[in-house]
Design a protein around this motif. Structure first.
Motif, PDB file in Angstrom:
ATOM      1  N   ALA A 204       9.417  15.188  -5.585  1.00  0.00           N
ATOM      2  CA  ALA A 204       9.028  13.799  -5.334  1.00  0.00           C
ATOM      3  C   ALA A 204       9.698  13.297  -4.057  1.00  0.00           C
ATOM      4  CB  ALA A 204       9.424  12.921  -6.513  1.00  0.00           C
ATOM      5  N   THR A 205       9.052  12.372  -3.387  1.00  0.00           N
ATOM      6  CA  THR A 205       9.627  11.727  -2.207  1.00  0.00           C
ATOM      7  C   THR A 205      10.285  10.418  -2.638  1.00  0.00           C
ATOM      8  OG1 THR A 205       7.919  12.654  -0.775  1.00  0.00           O
ATOM      9  CG2 THR A 205       9.120  10.743   0.058  1.00  0.00           C
ATOM     10  N   PHE A 206      11.517  10.202  -2.213  1.00  0.00           N
ATOM     11  CA  PHE A 206      12.241   8.992  -2.595  1.00  0.00           C
ATOM     12  C   PHE A 206      12.664   8.238  -1.345  1.00  0.00           C
ATOM     13  CE2 PHE A 206      16.469   7.132  -4.183  1.00  0.00           C
ATOM     14  CZ  PHE A 206      15.858   5.967  -4.610  1.00  0.00           C
ATOM     15  N   HIS A 207      12.183   7.005  -1.212  1.00  0.00           N
ATOM     16  CA  HIS A 207      12.602   6.112  -0.140  1.00  0.00           C
ATOM     17  C   HIS A 207      13.632   5.148  -0.717  1.00  0.00           C
ATOM     18  CE1 HIS A 207       9.725   7.772   2.559  1.00  0.00           C
ATOM     19  NE2 HIS A 207       8.663   7.260   1.961  1.00  0.00           N
ATOM     20  N   ALA A 208      14.908   5.473  -0.531  1.00  0.00           N
ATOM     21  CA  ALA A 208      15.990   4.621  -1.019  1.00  0.00           C
ATOM     22  C   ALA A 208      16.244   3.489  -0.039  1.00  0.00           C
ATOM     23  CB  ALA A 208      17.252   5.451  -1.206  1.00  0.00           C
ATOM     24  N   GLY A 209      16.744   2.373  -0.532  1.00  0.00           N
ATOM     25  CA  GLY A 209      17.056   1.240   0.327  1.00  0.00           C
ATOM     26  C   GLY A 209      15.844   0.688   1.037  1.00  0.00           C
ATOM     27  N   ALA A 210      14.677   0.833   0.431  1.00  0.00           N
ATOM     28  CA  ALA A 210      13.429   0.391   1.053  1.00  0.00           C
ATOM     29  C   ALA A 210      12.746  -0.655   0.188  1.00  0.00           C
ATOM     30  CB  ALA A 210      12.500   1.579   1.275  1.00  0.00           C
ATOM     31  N   GLN A 211      11.982  -1.515   0.831  1.00  0.00           N
ATOM     32  CA  GLN A 211      11.312  -2.599   0.122  1.00  0.00           C
ATOM     33  C   GLN A 211       9.851  -2.666   0.536  1.00  0.00           C
ATOM     34  OE1 GLN A 211      13.079  -6.418   0.768  1.00  0.00           O
ATOM     35  NE2 GLN A 211      11.728  -7.487  -0.651  1.00  0.00           N
ATOM     36  N   VAL A 212       8.958  -2.700  -0.441  1.00  0.00           N
ATOM     37  CA  VAL A 212       7.535  -2.877  -0.164  1.00  0.00           C
ATOM     38  C   VAL A 212       7.259  -4.354   0.086  1.00  0.00           C
ATOM     39  CG1 VAL A 212       5.200  -2.681  -1.088  1.00  0.00           C
ATOM     40  CG2 VAL A 212       6.861  -0.877  -1.543  1.00  0.00           C
ATOM     41  N   LEU A 213       6.599  -4.648   1.210  1.00  0.00           N
ATOM     42  CA  LEU A 213       6.230  -6.028   1.513  1.00  0.00           C
ATOM     43  C   LEU A 213       4.843  -6.374   1.009  1.00  0.00           C
ATOM     44  CD1 LEU A 213       7.535  -6.591   5.163  1.00  0.00           C
ATOM     45  CD2 LEU A 213       8.588  -7.282   3.004  1.00  0.00           C
ATOM     46  N   ARG A 214       3.895  -5.458   1.244  1.00  0.00           N
ATOM     47  CA  ARG A 214       2.519  -5.753   0.838  1.00  0.00           C
ATOM     48  C   ARG A 214       1.724  -4.462   0.724  1.00  0.00           C
ATOM     49  NH1 ARG A 214      -1.116  -5.592   5.191  1.00  0.00           N
ATOM     50  NH2 ARG A 214      -0.086  -5.334   7.226  1.00  0.00           N
ATOM     51  N   PHE A 215       0.608  -4.561   0.008  1.00  0.00           N
ATOM     52  CA  PHE A 215      -0.328  -3.448  -0.102  1.00  0.00           C
ATOM     53  C   PHE A 215      -1.567  -3.751   0.734  1.00  0.00           C
ATOM     54  CE2 PHE A 215       1.854  -3.173  -4.322  1.00  0.00           C
ATOM     55  CZ  PHE A 215       2.508  -1.977  -4.075  1.00  0.00           C
ATOM     56  N   GLU A 216      -2.140  -2.692   1.266  1.00  0.00           N
ATOM     57  CA  GLU A 216      -3.364  -2.807   2.052  1.00  0.00           C
ATOM     58  C   GLU A 216      -4.488  -2.067   1.331  1.00  0.00           C
ATOM     59  OE1 GLU A 216      -5.133  -1.186   6.329  1.00  0.00           O
ATOM     60  OE2 GLU A 216      -2.956  -1.217   5.979  1.00  0.00           O
ATOM     61  N   GLY A 217      -5.686  -2.658   1.365  1.00  0.00           N
ATOM     62  CA  GLY A 217      -6.827  -2.033   0.716  1.00  0.00           C
ATOM     63  C   GLY A 217      -7.909  -1.641   1.702  1.00  0.00           C
ATOM     64  N   ASP A 218      -8.876  -0.876   1.201  1.00  0.00           N
ATOM     65  CA  ASP A 218     -10.011  -0.500   2.047  1.00  0.00           C
ATOM     66  C   ASP A 218     -11.138  -1.512   1.863  1.00  0.00           C
ATOM     67  OD1 ASP A 218     -11.141   0.078  -0.410  1.00  0.00           O
ATOM     68  OD2 ASP A 218     -11.017   2.257  -0.178  1.00  0.00           O
ATOM     69  N   ALA A 219     -12.303  -1.209   2.424  1.00  0.00           N
ATOM     70  CA  ALA A 219     -13.422  -2.151   2.384  1.00  0.00           C
ATOM     71  C   ALA A 219     -13.909  -2.399   0.961  1.00  0.00           C
ATOM     72  CB  ALA A 219     -14.568  -1.620   3.249  1.00  0.00           C
ATOM     73  N   SER A 220     -13.659  -1.453   0.057  1.00  0.00           N
ATOM     74  CA  SER A 220     -14.092  -1.622  -1.332  1.00  0.00           C
ATOM     75  C   SER A 220     -13.061  -2.353  -2.189  1.00  0.00           C
ATOM     76  CB  SER A 220     -14.390  -0.253  -1.949  1.00  0.00           C
ATOM     77  OG  SER A 220     -13.191   0.495  -2.100  1.00  0.00           O
ATOM     78  N   GLY A 221     -11.926  -2.724  -1.583  1.00  0.00           N
ATOM     79  CA  GLY A 221     -10.889  -3.439  -2.329  1.00  0.00           C
ATOM     80  C   GLY A 221      -9.962  -2.538  -3.107  1.00  0.00           C
ATOM     81  N   ARG A 222      -9.887  -1.276  -2.716  1.00  0.00           N
ATOM     82  CA  ARG A 222      -9.031  -0.307  -3.397  1.00  0.00           C
ATOM     83  C   ARG A 222      -7.784  -0.060  -2.548  1.00  0.00           C
ATOM     84  NH1 ARG A 222     -10.660   3.818  -7.161  1.00  0.00           N
ATOM     85  NH2 ARG A 222      -9.181   5.553  -7.243  1.00  0.00           N
ATOM     86  N   VAL A 223      -6.616   0.021  -3.179  1.00  0.00           N
ATOM     87  CA  VAL A 223      -5.374   0.197  -2.432  1.00  0.00           C
ATOM     88  C   VAL A 223      -5.386   1.525  -1.672  1.00  0.00           C
ATOM     89  CG1 VAL A 223      -4.101   1.282  -4.346  1.00  0.00           C
ATOM     90  CG2 VAL A 223      -2.864   0.019  -2.583  1.00  0.00           C
ATOM     91  N   VAL A 224      -4.879   1.488  -0.427  1.00  0.00           N
ATOM     92  CA  VAL A 224      -4.807   2.717   0.375  1.00  0.00           C
ATOM     93  C   VAL A 224      -3.410   2.966   0.932  1.00  0.00           C
ATOM     94  CG1 VAL A 224      -7.250   2.777   0.999  1.00  0.00           C
ATOM     95  CG2 VAL A 224      -5.630   1.485   2.431  1.00  0.00           C
ATOM     96  N   ARG A 225      -2.613   1.920   1.084  1.00  0.00           N
ATOM     97  CA  ARG A 225      -1.250   2.129   1.595  1.00  0.00           C
ATOM     98  C   ARG A 225      -0.370   0.922   1.291  1.00  0.00           C
ATOM     99  NH1 ARG A 225      -4.504   1.643   5.926  1.00  0.00           N
ATOM    100  NH2 ARG A 225      -4.600   3.924   6.035  1.00  0.00           N
ATOM    101  N   ALA A 226       0.949   1.171   1.391  1.00  0.00           N
ATOM    102  CA  ALA A 226       1.940   0.109   1.251  1.00  0.00           C
ATOM    103  C   ALA A 226       2.689  -0.041   2.560  1.00  0.00           C
ATOM    104  CB  ALA A 226       2.917   0.449   0.132  1.00  0.00           C
ATOM    105  N   HIS A 227       2.978  -1.259   2.930  1.00  0.00           N
ATOM    106  CA  HIS A 227       3.752  -1.538   4.133  1.00  0.00           C
ATOM    107  C   HIS A 227       5.171  -1.917   3.722  1.00  0.00           C
ATOM    108  CE1 HIS A 227       0.375  -1.390   6.988  1.00  0.00           C
ATOM    109  NE2 HIS A 227      -0.345  -1.867   5.967  1.00  0.00           N
ATOM    110  N   LEU A 228       6.158  -1.222   4.289  1.00  0.00           N
ATOM    111  CA  LEU A 228       7.555  -1.448   3.953  1.00  0.00           C
ATOM    112  C   LEU A 228       8.196  -2.428   4.927  1.00  0.00           C
ATOM    113  CD1 LEU A 228       8.718   2.197   3.113  1.00  0.00           C
ATOM    114  CD2 LEU A 228       7.427   0.560   1.711  1.00  0.00           C
TER     115      LEU A 228
END
Length: 439
Positions: A204-228
């Motif tokens: 597994a990949t672990f991003h320690a000391g990191a915070q998610v600010l928001r999620f981004e979706g595609d044109a269909s409204g499905r999540v595709v990435r998180a912005h830290l």
């Protein structure tokens, strides 16, 4: 018979605490009217398997129903959440508009998963929380579709168990948490570092000391990435948000009780306190939703999301509900939980919060088979085992007795040990909130 007596006892909350509390009422001889209200349509079920056996597909969601240990002869109001409490009229309003009268009331509404805010992408498709049976069923279906990359936000017990399950299923997974290690708030970073090693070994990949600010979706409204917060982006087509829980207390707004998102405040006997601090003689609370002064920890207010506490506190509250005012008994509880992840069975007793030292008294950190004891001001306050639970009951007894740190020095399989700083992150609140849903 008066109208109040005819109303009987109402239990609001049809989960573990509500069920065991209702059973305790019958076991103690209560033969009157008993009504159990639940916001979900299901009979009470066991939650610990949801983040393990149900997600993995080993167990069907509907196979988690709890056994009824006593003939309840109860009126079940399932799928009808309580939305308001009128203490003067002694009635509870349900979502369907029904008013239920009560003579005495047990609040056991538990907690709900903390959602991701819609303004930061929480409304996108394929973002899940994991608290109830329906949550687990939906998430299991989504995982069975083999997402390309799973992102889990929050490295507490539920988040770590979900990572472990995803890796067992062969799914690529990334874990993000603002703390230096998983389980940092409950175990400290020194012990939590063992889980960091497990994450790495599991792939597994672990991003320690990191915070998610928001999620981004595609044109269909499905999540595709998180912005830290540090500018990085993490690709994900399925997200599990595991950020703890808030207490199910919204329905108590305006009832004149000491209740907020942190719980319903009770006295030592589990009687709910009014806004003026006076105990309500006819209203009790138990389980995740209850916040009470635990005598084992100097009367510190705490709420405990543990399986064992839900059972014990509900049974205690039920006995007090049937007892006269002069016979109310204080509820004493040693927190205890367990978790299974990465092939390790983790068990803990006591409250680690405020510990200033920790030592591995049996086994070794390197082997991931050890028992660690936590101390505060020279006293033992908690113990945690990683596949090394043989001596845990002895430590539980020592902690309850307030023995010195460490309390056991002559065990046959005990070697030399070196006390360490636990490495806890700064506390978030003054009162204690222990997040776990496990045994």
């Amino acid at each position: 018979m008066s109208a109040a007596q005819a109303a009987g006892i109402v239990v609001v909350g049809a989960s573990l605490a509500g069920l065991r509390g209702a059973e305790a009422l019958r076991r103690a001889g209560y033969g009157g009217r008993l009504t159990i209200v639940g916001d979900e349509p299901h009979r009470p079920y066991d939650r610990p398997p949801l983040s393990k056996h149900v997600l993995s597909g080993e167990l069907a969601p509907n196979a988690t129903e709890l056994p009824e240990l006593v003939a309840l002869d109860a009126d079940w109001r399932l799928g009808h959440a309580a939305v308001a409490l009128d203490r003067a009229a002694r009635t509870i309003r349900l979502r369907d508009g029904t008013d239920l009268a009560y003579e005495r009331l047990l609040i056991a509404t538990g907690a709900q998963a903390r959602p991701w805010p819609d303004a930061a992408g929480g409304g996108l498709a394929n973002i899940f929380t994991l608290r109830g049976r329906d949550d687990a069923a939906r998430l299991r279906t989504a995982l069975a579709e083999t997402p390309r990359r799973v992102l889990i936000v929050g490295a507490g017990l539920i988040g770590c168990e979900a990572v472990s399950c995803c890796r067992d299923l062969g799914l690529p997974v990334t874990l993000v948490d603002p703390n230096p290690t998983p389980l940092a708030r409950s175990l400290g970073t020194w012990v939590g570092g063992v889980i960091t090693e497990c994450l790495k070994e599991a792939g597994a990949t672990f991003h320690a000391g990191a915070q998610v600010l928001r999620f981004e979706g595609d044109a269909s409204g499905r999540v595709v990435r998180a912005h830290l917060a540090d500018g990085r982006a993490v690709e994900a087509d399925l997200v599990i948000v595991a950020l703890g829980a808030t207490r199910a207390t919204d329905w108590l707004s305006g009832a004149g009780l000491m209740a907020d998102a942190g719980g319903v405040t009770c006295d030592g006997a589990c009687r709910v306190l009014g806004a003026d601090g006076t105990p309500c003689p006819d209203i009790y609370a138990a389980g995740d939703v209850a916040r009470w002064p635990n005598p084992l920890y100097g009367g510190r207010l705490m709420s405990v999301e543990h399986w064992g506490n839900a059972v014990a506190q509900a049974e205690h509250a039920a006995r007090n509900m049937l007892a006269p005012a002069e016979a109310q008994q204080a509820y004493r509880h040693l927190p205890a939980f367990w978790s299974s992840q990465f092939g390790i069975n983790i068990k803990a007793v006591g409250l680690t919060e405020g510990a200033d030292t920790v030592a591995i008294v049996q086994g070794s950190r390197a082997s991931r088979r050890f028992l660690a004891v936590y101390g505060r001001a020279g006293r033992s306050i908690a113990a945690v085992s990683f596949d090394q639970a043989r001596w845990l009951p002895a430590y539980a007894e020592a902690i309850t007795g307030g023995q010195a740190f460490p309390p056991i020095r002559d065990a046959s399989d005990q070697g030399a040990f070196t006390p360490m700083a636990p490495g806890f992150p700064p506390p978030r609140a003054a009162s204690t909130h222990i997040e776990a849903r496990h045994g």
